[in-house]
Design a protein around this motif. Structure first.
Motif, PDB file in Angstrom:
ATOM      1  N   LYS A  28      -5.477 -34.667  -2.700  1.00  0.00           N
ATOM      2  CA  LYS A  28      -5.719 -33.100  -2.055  1.00  0.00           C
ATOM      3  C   LYS A  28      -6.094 -33.537  -0.521  1.00  0.00           C
ATOM      4  O   LYS A  28      -6.629 -34.527  -0.286  1.00  0.00           O
ATOM      5  N   THR A  30      -7.816 -32.704   2.393  1.00  0.00           N
ATOM      6  CA  THR A  30      -9.080 -32.119   2.831  1.00  0.00           C
ATOM      7  C   THR A  30      -9.431 -31.609   4.117  1.00  0.00           C
ATOM      8  O   THR A  30      -9.930 -30.363   4.473  1.00  0.00           O
ATOM      9  N   LYS A  43      -6.797 -37.593   3.175  1.00  0.00           N
ATOM     10  CA  LYS A  43      -6.323 -37.313   1.630  1.00  0.00           C
ATOM     11  C   LYS A  43      -7.312 -37.978   0.616  1.00  0.00           C
ATOM     12  O   LYS A  43      -7.570 -39.156   0.872  1.00  0.00           O
TER      13      LYS A  43
END
Length: 73
Positions: A28, A30, A43
């Motif tokens: 993900k 961030t 990431k």
């Protein structure tokens, strides 16, 4: 095939996959910052572990649904 049989087979397959892999990971994004032409991002990789009892439970419930959802007659 009725809906109960499809759900039972899906639970059995999901349980077998949970036992085989034991978890999954995903990435993900961030933080993101734009400073003019410069772009920064971070990431992170997250790992989700699936307990053994969840995989076994899915297989057992799927088996029960498969047997109980099969009408006799």
């Amino acid at each position: 095939m009725n809906t109960i049989r499809i759900a039972a087979l899906a639970l059995i397959v999901a349980g077998v996959l949970a036992l085989a892999y034991g978890g999954f990971s995903y990435t993900k994004q961030t933080h993101q910052a734009k400073l003019g032409p410069l772009e920064l991002s971070v990431k992170e990789t997250e790992t989700v572990n699936i307990p053994l009892w969840v995989g076994l439970g899915a297989i057992v419930i799927g088996g029960v649904l498969l047997v109980a959802g099969n009408p006799k007659g």
